[in-house]
Motif scaffolding. Structure first.
Motif, PDB file in Angstrom:
ATOM      1  N   GLU A 107      -6.904 -56.267  23.023  1.00 36.68           N
ATOM      2  CA  GLU A 107      -6.072 -56.940  22.027  1.00 36.68           C
ATOM      3  C   GLU A 107      -4.624 -56.499  22.184  1.00 36.68           C
ATOM      4  OE1 GLU A 107      -7.699 -56.098  18.180  1.00 36.68           O
ATOM      5  OE2 GLU A 107      -9.237 -57.666  18.339  1.00 36.68           O
ATOM      6  N   LEU A 141      -0.705 -60.107  30.078  1.00 35.10           N
ATOM      7  CA  LEU A 141      -2.013 -60.695  29.804  1.00 35.10           C
ATOM      8  C   LEU A 141      -3.098 -60.228  30.771  1.00 35.10           C
ATOM      9  CD1 LEU A 141      -0.800 -64.352  29.089  1.00 35.10           C
ATOM     10  CD2 LEU A 141      -1.277 -62.549  27.425  1.00 35.10           C
ATOM     11  N   PHE A 187      -6.329 -66.397  26.339  1.00 33.93           N
ATOM     12  CA  PHE A 187      -6.336 -65.597  25.115  1.00 33.93           C
ATOM     13  C   PHE A 187      -6.738 -66.480  23.946  1.00 33.93           C
ATOM     14  CE2 PHE A 187      -1.904 -67.110  25.460  1.00 33.93           C
ATOM     15  CZ  PHE A 187      -1.765 -67.774  24.250  1.00 33.93           C
ATOM     16  N   LEU A 231      -7.466 -60.937  24.613  1.00 34.24           N
ATOM     17  CA  LEU A 231      -7.421 -61.395  26.000  1.00 34.24           C
ATOM     18  C   LEU A 231      -8.827 -61.618  26.537  1.00 34.24           C
ATOM     19  CD1 LEU A 231      -4.659 -58.994  27.378  1.00 34.24           C
ATOM     20  CD2 LEU A 231      -4.410 -61.155  26.128  1.00 34.24           C
TER      21      LEU A 231
END
Length: 358
Positions: free
Chosen positions: A88, A38, A54, A83
């Motif tokens: 993405e 992430l 997210f 994110l």
């Protein structure tokens, strides 16, 4: 019951991305695998709402609240998450409620899919390229043999004809036989194996740019965005010029079709290095990636899956061979061409491994 620190130590060593979410949907903890996936640190996101970590197209909060209130687990497949950085990622994720002292929290497990999807897509492209080349070779053999006989018979017939006016007909037969033979040869791609030498990718691209600028006479703006630190690649200079020229000309033709648009027709040539990139089933430590970007109308959705196949073209006058030949050349250099397209932004990415040149 083991101490919380022990739980964290176990989670920290998992390869699966794990998030612990409080009943108010704030983030309590993310493990290192989740930090990497992430692109955020546990310290930075701790106590923040999960929507700051997210979000997806559907209402994530509603689903998560339902899982807490009803104590029901659920799983989602191939979900695209955006994110906080704007990037993405595609993941499978599972949400599991955990109740302790009448307090329900959530464990969210994230399984990244982008690399698997990429491998599957690239293996499909390579398999399609190999199959089409095998098919073309078979067709070439079946077509060129009778063409040779047809041409030879026309030549013999021309010698027997006493009337010179009738030679026009035999000449047409010979010329058309030659044209078909040349077309088949073109479909087969390069007639020789690449003679690989250390080659500067920017010298190749500059040659392509010069050729295209002479052709378009300034009607299309070409932007260069080069990374001068890219080392030499191992490749056949002439074949690579042909491959890049085919892709850039394809972009140029797309822009000419978009004459009704108010966009300033632009082609951007961008070079970068990518680390640890998978091409087909092989993972390469370092890859030279060149993006050919145009702001034209984009590729129709029904053609995107087949644009690298021979005789597939979105233009009435197109032969559908340029991209197929370019893909064949890249394949002989252990590389690959990928494409993504939407109106105003079509990107052809040409990847060539660099480790063989070092």
């Amino acid at each position: 019951m083991p101490p919380i620190n022990m739980y964290h130590q176990i989670l920290d060593n998992l390869k699966t991305a794990i998030l612990l979410v409080e009943p108010n949907l704030t983030v309590n903890y993310i493990n290192p695998a989740a930090e990497s996936l992430l692109a955020v640190s546990d310290q930075r996101i701790h106590g923040e709402a999960i929507t700051k970590l997210f979000h997806e197209q559907e209402d994530t909060l509603v689903k998560l609240l339902d899982a807490i209130n009803n104590c029901e687990a659920y799983t989602k497949r191939e979900t695209v998450l955006t994110l906080r950085s704007g990037a993405e990622i595609t993941v499978d994720y599972a949400v599991t409620p955990v109740t302790e002292n009448r307090r329900t929290s959530l464990i969210i497990e994230l399984q990244p899919l982008d690399r698997l999807i990429r491998i599957s897509r690239e293996e499909g492209l390579l398999s399609s390229q190999q199959n089409s080349q095998a098919l073309i070779r078979g067709i070439a053999h079946e077509v060129k043999n009778p063409l040779g006989g047809l041409r030879g018979a026309a030549q013999l017939l021309a010698r027997e004809l006493s009337d010179p006016k009738l030679h026009d007909y035999t000449n047409i037969i010979i010329e058309e036989a030659d044209r078909l033979r040349n077309l088949v040869d073109t479909m087969l791609g390069p007639h020789r194996a690449p003679e690989k030498q250390r080659t500067n990718i920017h010298e190749v691209l500059e040659r392509v740019r010069q050729l295209v600028e002479v052709e378009n006479e300034g009607s299309i703006h070409i932007i260069r965005d080069y990374d001068p630190s890219i080392p030499d690649i191992l490749g056949d200079r002439e074949q690579l010029i042909q491959a890049f020229l085919n892709v850039v000309r394809n972009a140029k033709q797309a822009l000419r079709q978009d004459s009704a648009s108010d966009r300033d027709p632009t082609i951007t040539i961008r070079t970068r290095t990518i680390r640890q990139l998978t091409i087909g089933s092989n993972r390469h430590r370092l890859v030279c990636s060149t993006d050919i970007i145009d702001n034209g109308p984009g590729i129709p959705a029904d053609l995107r899956a087949s644009i690298f196949l021979p005789m597939v073209s979105g233009r009435a006058q197109g032969t559908g061979l340029g991209l197929s030949i370019a893909q064949s050349i890249l394949y002989q250099h252990n590389g690959l061409i990928e494409c993504s397209s939407e109106p105003g932004n079509t990107v052809f990415s040409l990847h060539i491994p660099l480790e063989h040149a070092s």
